[in-house]
Write an enzyme that holds these catalytic residues in place. Structure first.
Site, short mmCIF file in Angstrom:
data_model
loop_
_atom_site.label_atom_id
_atom_site.label_comp_id
_atom_site.label_asym_id
_atom_site.label_seq_id
_atom_site.Cartn_x
_atom_site.Cartn_y
_atom_site.Cartn_z
N SER A 110 0.82 -1.21 0.00
CA SER A 110 0.00 0.00 0.00
C SER A 110 0.86 1.26 0.00
CB SER A 110 -0.96 -0.05 1.19
OG SER A 110 -1.83 1.04 1.14
N ASP A 169 -2.91 6.55 -3.32
CA ASP A 169 -1.75 5.92 -2.70
C ASP A 169 -1.19 4.87 -3.68
OD1 ASP A 169 -3.74 3.95 -2.37
OD2 ASP A 169 -2.84 3.21 -0.53
MG MG Z 1 -3.54 1.33 -0.16
#
Ligand code: MG
Length: 455
Positions: free
Chosen positions: A100, A243
């Site tokens: 992430s 992100d």
């Molecule tokens: Mg993420």
């Protein structure tokens, strides 16, 4: 510590630094445990754009095949595209190779069930038990799995999102959008989505690069100065940033003001609740009290959970919620899929603004009551966390909520949340108040208390 009490999964999947904290043989054994947990069927596997992702993905494929599972490889895709593919293309489960928004050296594995939603914590523990007990299934030569490519995941994802919004209403507004892709995985999806919805698009940091040379893997108000400047200089209607794996979206208004995700989340919640004529909204204890005011207007219900996408996703499913959001920009629209999704969030924002017929900043001030927030973090070793929380509680005069850490109401419209992180040895301190000064003071006060109790 007994072997079965050891944990691999954190707040959001398994995270590690390849070649430093764990080698690829760890990935193979863990993927064998995941394959054993699934027991049968074909698994969809995808990866983000990190430098180590091709190696980690290959090791994960080997482990899944070794356990007897078949694997379809989606290649480089955003996490929500992988999850939507699991749900709609008929897979038994999904494995996403991603860390992430973590710094570039990290990688990780995230496991989804047949609905495309992260498996619940109890099932994470089942996978961990198989791993630590070394009870993985290892198939013999004739029952070992087969791997193939699955090239349709991004196309399927974009079509899925487009089917949930009013394309004509969006296209008629001829929006100008600036998108900061942060060198991340949405580069292969979100620009095509927005252009296919009739918007004019300017992109920043749109070449996938696992060293994240642009603005880093995490979009926050501190890292999005270029987005903000580009929105102002091009006269765009708004800006959006993702992100590194593309499940979170952070917006800035037409004046370049970057919003925390709970402000944009409240605006979208209002839109979805209006269209759905009420329903349940799920958010964590860390997001703004503005959502209670928005929900009240629609006779809707707000459920507050612990922080973390797994908590939100399971509550959304259990309660049949119509919308979920987090202050970090993760929004969930369950009619599409019950996980956070940066692409779906962008399309909903376009439809929301198209319907309102006003600027982003006006829509926001019209719909979302304005509160001010402040946040900080303090390093606290894990063994001191309990003592620190006790010291914090002794200072609490108002109502205390214990859903996740301690949330202390100091006045009717002011609260501070003191919460140990699930992934790092730190305590996070969030505050919200009607003035910025009030929020800043609350954070400073509790930062002092946490520091003195942990020293
Ligand atoms: Mg993420």
């Amino acid at each position: 510590m007994a072997a079965t009490q050891q944990r691999l999964f954190g707040t959001n999947g398994v995270r590690f630094v390849p070649g430093v904290t764990h080698d690829l043989d760890f990935v193979i054994s863990l993927a064998e445990a995941m394959g054993t947990y699934f027991g049968s069927g074909e698994i969809l596997l995808g990866q983000d754009g990190r430098l180590s992702s091709p190696a980690v993905a290959n090791a994960a494929v080997s482990g899944l095949l070794s356990s007897g599972r078949d694997v379809a490889e989606a290649g480089l895709v955003p996490t929500p595209a992988l999850q939507y593919g699991v749900k709609t293309l008929g897979f038994k489960g999904g494995v996403m190779v991603t860390a992430s928004h973590n710094p570039p050296q990290y990688n990780g594995l995230k496991v989804s069930g047949p609905e495309g939603v992260e498996v619940p914590h109890l099932d994470e523990q089942r996978i961990e038990k198989i791993y630590f007990d070394k009870s993985q299934t290892r198939a013999d030569w004739k029952s070992i799995g087969v791997a193939r490519g699955e090239p349709s995941v991004v196309r399927n994802y974009l079509n899925g999102i487009r089917s949930k919004v009013n394309i004509k209403a969006i296209a008629d507004r001829k929006f100008n959008v600036v998108m900061d892709l942060g060198d991340g995985a949405q580069s292969v999806a979100a620009p095509y989505l927005v252009e296919s919805l009739g918007c004019k698009l300017v992109t920043l940091n749109s070449v996938v690069d696992g060293s994240f040379p642009g603005r880093g893997p995490e979009p926050t108000p501190d890292t999005l100065n270029d987005l903000s400047a580009a929105v102002k200089s091009t006269g765009a209607d708004f800006g959006v940033a993702y992100d590194a794996d593309g499940d979170r979206a952070i917006f800035c208004d037409e004046n370049g003001r970057v919003l925390w995700g709970d402000q944009s989340g409240c605006l979208l919640a209002d839109f979805v609740l209006d269209r759905n004529k009420g329903g349940t909204v799920v958010t964590s204890v860390a997001s703004s009290q503005a959502i209670e005011a928005v929900a009240k207007k629609h006779g809707a219900k707000v459920m507050r959970t612990r922080v973390g996408s797994v908590e939100l996703a399971s509550t959304i499913l259990e309660r049949g919620a119509i919308f979920g959001f987090e202050e970090n920009g993760g929004c969930t629209y369950p009619p599409h899929i019950a996980v956070r999704d940066g692409g779906m969030t962008t399309a909903l924002m376009l439809e929301c603004l198209a319907g309102r017929g006003m600027s982003f900043s006006r829509a926001l001030s019209f719909v979302v009551p304005r509160y001010h927030q402040a946040k900080t973090k303090v390093e606290v070793s894990r063994k001191k966390v309990d003592a620190v929380l006790k010291a914090v509680e002794r200072q609490a005069k108002g109502e205390v909520e214990r859903v996740d850490g301690l949330k202390i109401w100091t006045e009717e419209r002011s609260w501070v949340l003191v919460r140990p992180s699930g992934t790092e040895p730190i305590i996070r301190i969030f505050a919200e108040s009607e003035t910025q000064e009030g929020a800043d003071q609350l954070v400073k006060k509790f930062e002092r208390i946490v520091k003195s109790a942990s020293s």
